[in-house]
Motif scaffolding. Sequence first.
Motif, mmCIF file in Angstrom:
data_model
loop_
_atom_site.group_PDB
_atom_site.id
_atom_site.type_symbol
_atom_site.label_atom_id
_atom_site.label_comp_id
_atom_site.label_asym_id
_atom_site.label_seq_id
_atom_site.Cartn_x
_atom_site.Cartn_y
_atom_site.Cartn_z
ATOM 1 N N THR A 136 0.851 -1.192 0.000
ATOM 2 C CA THR A 136 0.000 0.000 0.000
ATOM 3 C C THR A 136 0.884 1.238 0.000
ATOM 4 O O THR A 136 1.745 1.392 0.861
ATOM 5 N N ALA A 152 0.997 5.052 0.578
ATOM 6 C CA ALA A 152 0.170 6.040 1.281
ATOM 7 C C ALA A 152 0.678 7.438 0.989
ATOM 8 O O ALA A 152 1.728 7.618 0.382
ATOM 9 N N SER A 207 -0.677 8.316 -3.625
ATOM 10 C CA SER A 207 -1.965 8.111 -4.278
ATOM 11 C C SER A 207 -1.924 8.540 -5.742
ATOM 12 O O SER A 207 -2.843 8.262 -6.493
ATOM 13 N N HIS A 208 -0.869 9.224 -6.150
ATOM 14 C CA HIS A 208 -0.777 9.626 -7.555
ATOM 15 C C HIS A 208 0.138 8.737 -8.380
ATOM 16 O O HIS A 208 0.155 8.817 -9.589
ATOM 17 N N SER A 240 -2.968 2.230 -3.758
ATOM 18 C CA SER A 240 -2.657 3.412 -2.954
ATOM 19 C C SER A 240 -3.798 3.619 -1.968
ATOM 20 O O SER A 240 -4.941 3.259 -2.242
ATOM 21 N N GLY A 261 -4.548 6.603 -0.627
ATOM 22 C CA GLY A 261 -4.947 8.008 -0.528
ATOM 23 C C GLY A 261 -4.430 8.591 0.765
ATOM 24 O O GLY A 261 -3.340 8.248 1.212
ATOM 25 N N ASN A 262 -5.242 9.416 1.372
ATOM 26 C CA ASN A 262 -4.788 10.035 2.618
ATOM 27 C C ASN A 262 -5.089 9.132 3.811
ATOM 28 O O ASN A 262 -5.966 9.413 4.625
#
Length: 681
Positions: free
Chosen positions: A564, A566, A571-572, A594, A596-597
């Motif tokens: 994952t 992070a 996330s991009h 990903s 994301g936040n």
Amino acid sequence: MRTRCPRTREYLPMTNPLVFFAPSGKRGRFPEGTSVLEAARKLGVDLDSVCGGRGICGRCQIEVGEGKFPKLGIVSAPDNVTEWNAVEARYVSKRGPLQEGRRLGCQARVCNDVVIDVPPDSQVHRQVVRKSAAIRDIAIEPVVALHYVEVREPDMHDPSSDFRRLQEALEEQWQLKDVTAPLESLRLLQKALRDGKWSVTVAIRHKREIVGVWPGLHEQGVGLAVDIGSTTIAAHLCDLASGEVLASSGIMNPQIRFGEDVMSRVSYVMMNPGGDVELTNAVREAIGEIATAVTKEVGLISNDILEMTVVANPIMHHLFLGLDPTELGGAPFALTIDGAYQTRAAHLNLPLSSGAYVYVLPCIAGHVGADTAGVVLSEGPYLKPEVSLLVDVGTNAEIVLGNRERLLACSSPTGPAFEGGQISSGQRAAPGAIERVRIDPATLEPRFKVIGCDLWSDEPGFAEETASLGVTGICGSGIIEAIAEMLLAGLITPDGVVDGALAARSPRVEEDGRTFRYLIREGEPRISITQNDVRAIQLGKAALYAGVRLLMDHYGVATVDRITLAGAFGSHIDVKHAMILGLVPDCELDKVGSAGNAAGTGARIALLNSSARKEIEEVVRKIEKIETAIEPSFQAHFVGAMAIPHKSDPFPHLEAELGITFKRGGDGETGRGGRERRRRG
Ligand code: FES
């Protein structure tokens, strides 16, 4: 339902009606006339209430089951509870109709055996469903809850203080004993009691302390989850009862004016007496502004915020709390405090509710902060059997590896290259930055996408759409893709050398002193990937990969089950290109994603669930911290990871996905089957 004796056929004496609650399955017998809310409370059924059964808050809504329930021996029907009453009629006239089939649980009284359904929105401990199936839902377990109380008026014959009578009322009406109040809440009490004609709503934290007071009924408690990043500060305003995100906002971290990255901010503190106070004030003022903006968006004020949670990297964490970050600027990177910390918002000069608290998640180590603790809480690797790798890529990569058996963490100095620093045309991810790149291996021609425009550069209309944006540089995700694509096209060797021989095939391969560069975009500015750019990315990715391998060695695994990425950058990134570059080890591609936040989500979970706080505090205490700087094998892993994707580590899943075999050992070739190699040869 009355029952007959099977032998004499006489009616047996009536027993108390049986009340069965779904979905909890709890059941019990109660005297006729007991309200559904009372029965629920006695059985410990999760049925919400703010007004304490006065028919004004509407939180206790239930549905009466209809039909035969043979296993329970109940024939349930709407008239097994008392009829719709005047209090419900008044509620509906003021607040609008209830959903079909619903009753107020505090008004419906049991008069026969009955099945009661408690819908999710009437449960205190409801679940907030998260979109991704891979991650768990957020369970609500309020830290702060609202309680409406009616308080005795003062009486000359029985003198007692307003607070004493409030305490009595809370004990009587809510079974809350020995509730305390800070001075800030006490200051509001007298006026609230009189304005509310001796009824008030109090917000009580951990069933102990009053952190907010309002006259009459106040129905919504809100909290703020904040993620303080070095570049941006993001905040979510949440309803503390439903978990709903009411408003979100993000602003640039104003500390940027004191230094782009965290280390330059530490230097600023070291070089400028009082600099730490300036930085602390800047971040707190910014959070105050966000609190004002998000509450205004939903018609509230920042003083309505009853609780705030914070995640941040160690240096942001220290500066927010007003702790000196100087020690974090050099070995051995000692934190002032690593455990979770809570303090009154008033102590941090934040414009929240008078008694509000701020809870800061624990830091894992000197370089692995509360933001990573937030990611761990959000992703929950400590709950799963599979070995997960969590990576937050920034100037320092924060890495966590493990599963429910063990978790390990380290950080690795990736440098600023992934954020566009030290890259000839590099820039932060902002409109106009190239974020996607593809290179045709036959013609060596590139095409790209920029942030703010959905078209590829070779599609009609691209020039017009980007006319106002401009194409201003290349951001981290763009550089990762560019270099991965350059490898696939043979423009760079696995050792990362831009192949000057290809200048004969394409004018885009240009001489650049004693090395070569690859031109992505002609125009102003000219955007190319230089040999130095490739080197900077190799150094960054090798540091990250070496950190990951070090954790894998310590854990004793050769592969990971899930990866994952992070953080905003994570996330991009396109996961496939990240793997081609060798940023992360091989893994099934559909298990790489990903989050994301995720750090911000962790802050949100800690805001909504008091047990989650204990959980993450305990998990963080148990995480094994690995210090990359003193690990002898780090250097060997680093050297191996300089090659793209890697000098020797296998990437079977990635190769199968791409239909290629990566060449190793610096022979300068990577190809799609044998076709590409022949063409170049
Ligand atoms: S408990 Fe408030 S309306 Fe029933």
